[in-house]
Design a protein around this motif. Sequence first.
Motif, PDB file in Angstrom:
ATOM      1  N   GLN A  48       0.825  -1.208   0.000  1.00  0.00           N
ATOM      2  CA  GLN A  48       0.000   0.000   0.000  1.00  0.00           C
ATOM      3  C   GLN A  48       0.861   1.261   0.000  1.00  0.00           C
ATOM      4  OE1 GLN A  48      -2.645  -0.936   3.511  1.00  0.00           O
ATOM      5  NE2 GLN A  48      -4.181  -0.028   2.172  1.00  0.00           N
ATOM      6  N   LEU A  49       1.903   1.235   0.823  1.00  0.00           N
ATOM      7  CA  LEU A  49       2.795   2.384   0.902  1.00  0.00           C
ATOM      8  C   LEU A  49       3.500   2.617  -0.427  1.00  0.00           C
ATOM      9  CD1 LEU A  49       4.087   4.606   2.627  1.00  0.00           C
ATOM     10  CD2 LEU A  49       5.819   2.932   3.335  1.00  0.00           C
ATOM     11  N   ASP A  50       3.930   1.542  -1.062  1.00  0.00           N
ATOM     12  CA  ASP A  50       4.603   1.662  -2.353  1.00  0.00           C
ATOM     13  C   ASP A  50       3.667   2.267  -3.391  1.00  0.00           C
ATOM     14  OD1 ASP A  50       6.931   1.027  -4.129  1.00  0.00           O
ATOM     15  OD2 ASP A  50       5.418  -0.202  -5.127  1.00  0.00           O
ATOM     16  N   THR A  51       2.404   1.836  -3.417  1.00  0.00           N
ATOM     17  CA  THR A  51       1.425   2.393  -4.348  1.00  0.00           C
ATOM     18  C   THR A  51       1.222   3.880  -4.098  1.00  0.00           C
ATOM     19  OG1 THR A  51       0.269   0.269  -4.492  1.00  0.00           O
ATOM     20  CG2 THR A  51      -0.964   2.235  -5.155  1.00  0.00           C
ATOM     21  N   ALA A  52       1.134   4.240  -2.820  1.00  0.00           N
ATOM     22  CA  ALA A  52       0.945   5.650  -2.468  1.00  0.00           C
ATOM     23  C   ALA A  52       2.155   6.486  -2.885  1.00  0.00           C
ATOM     24  CB  ALA A  52       0.702   5.779  -0.972  1.00  0.00           C
ATOM     25  N   LEU A  53       3.349   5.938  -2.671  1.00  0.00           N
ATOM     26  CA  LEU A  53       4.560   6.680  -3.048  1.00  0.00           C
ATOM     27  C   LEU A  53       4.671   6.828  -4.565  1.00  0.00           C
ATOM     28  CD1 LEU A  53       7.168   5.197  -0.536  1.00  0.00           C
ATOM     29  CD2 LEU A  53       6.203   7.508  -0.547  1.00  0.00           C
ATOM     30  N   GLN A  54       4.303   5.784  -5.305  1.00  0.00           N
ATOM     31  CA  GLN A  54       4.327   5.882  -6.760  1.00  0.00           C
ATOM     32  C   GLN A  54       3.388   6.982  -7.243  1.00  0.00           C
ATOM     33  OE1 GLN A  54       6.359   4.446  -8.950  1.00  0.00           O
ATOM     34  NE2 GLN A  54       7.406   3.532  -7.192  1.00  0.00           N
ATOM     35  N   ALA A  55       2.226   7.091  -6.604  1.00  0.00           N
ATOM     36  CA  ALA A  55       1.292   8.154  -6.974  1.00  0.00           C
ATOM     37  C   ALA A  55       1.886   9.531  -6.708  1.00  0.00           C
ATOM     38  CB  ALA A  55      -0.026   7.983  -6.196  1.00  0.00           C
ATOM     39  N   LEU A  56       2.612   9.655  -5.592  1.00  0.00           N
ATOM     40  CA  LEU A  56       3.267  10.930  -5.281  1.00  0.00           C
ATOM     41  C   LEU A  56       4.387  11.239  -6.270  1.00  0.00           C
ATOM     42  CD1 LEU A  56       3.461  10.819  -1.368  1.00  0.00           C
ATOM     43  CD2 LEU A  56       1.983  12.261  -2.774  1.00  0.00           C
ATOM     44  N   TYR A  57       5.150  10.204  -6.666  1.00  0.00           N
ATOM     45  CA  TYR A  57       6.202  10.400  -7.670  1.00  0.00           C
ATOM     46  C   TYR A  57       5.594  10.897  -8.981  1.00  0.00           C
ATOM     47  CZ  TYR A  57      10.006   8.203  -5.013  1.00  0.00           C
ATOM     48  OH  TYR A  57      10.972   7.919  -4.085  1.00  0.00           O
ATOM     49  N   GLN A  58       4.481  10.271  -9.394  1.00  0.00           N
ATOM     50  CA  GLN A  58       3.835  10.683 -10.640  1.00  0.00           C
ATOM     51  C   GLN A  58       3.336  12.117 -10.545  1.00  0.00           C
ATOM     52  OE1 GLN A  58       0.779   7.830 -11.574  1.00  0.00           O
ATOM     53  NE2 GLN A  58       2.235   6.160 -11.939  1.00  0.00           N
ATOM     54  N   ALA A  60       4.633  14.459  -8.661  1.00  0.00           N
ATOM     55  CA  ALA A  60       5.815  15.332  -8.704  1.00  0.00           C
ATOM     56  C   ALA A  60       6.336  15.478 -10.125  1.00  0.00           C
ATOM     57  CB  ALA A  60       6.904  14.782  -7.786  1.00  0.00           C
ATOM     58  N   HIS A  61       6.336  14.365 -10.892  1.00  0.00           N
ATOM     59  CA  HIS A  61       6.837  14.405 -12.265  1.00  0.00           C
ATOM     60  C   HIS A  61       5.915  15.176 -13.197  1.00  0.00           C
ATOM     61  CE1 HIS A  61       9.400  10.577 -11.449  1.00  0.00           C
ATOM     62  NE2 HIS A  61      10.046  11.690 -11.153  1.00  0.00           N
TER      63      HIS A  61
END
Length: 273
Positions: A48-58, A60-61
Amino acid sequence: MDLRDTVNILASVNQTLEQVKATEPVHSVDQLIEHHQLRKNLQAKLRQLDTALQALYQLAHSLPTIPPFEVVRWAQNILAMPNLAFLELDTTGLYESAEIIRALVLDRGGNTLLDLYAQSPTRALNADIERITGITTQDLIAKGQPIQVVIEQLRTVLHGKYVLSYNLDFDAGKLQEATTRLGIESLTFIGEDLMEHAMKYYSLRSYPKLEVLCRRIGSPLPEQLHQTAFHRAEGQLALLKAIANVVTDAQPTTSPPTAVEDTDAETLDEHPF
């Protein structure tokens, strides 16, 4: 999922990790079962944390690009140069034998240092060139001087100047071709390509038209037929000032930014303005 959700997931992961550490070492079957369940819960929360972080990376990009600070400082330093000059050439086309039909030089204050038409070239101006340059065959007949006179006066005016040109390679190439045909000394000057710096400023990978960038910064050029080398030279100065003052998009916020047109292999017969 927003940042608060991510923070909550992170807190849950940390709590589960503490529970896992609290169950070690394992001394019984019941404890082992409990420990496996905690590890399973931990892995699920980490996913879940990884999914949330990926969303934040996207997210930011996807943020808009911002100008590189060094390009802004470059523009500020260039504007401070007392010998700054802007060069504009009009030609009969982009092909190797294309001839210069107008040479214009402005100083950093927008004052005209040189504005000369060249006598009628060996080929008649076609409708496209008249539209792009705002020059007619009658203009060249009435105002044109021999190309060698234009080159020599340009050589004199550019002496000791730091030259900016939008697509400097094009202008330098046309001047080299002209001096070669005339059998005279090459015209040498020191300067830079404003287009290359504008590409860095806007994080572009291919060639933007000057007309598009001027519209974007709130200094639109006149429509073609009414647009001349003088307008484009003024556009160069406006673009340099916009970069120096970190103006990226002066259009109203109610309308989307002007799309930057690229020059690719299929549009090599178009001028970069």
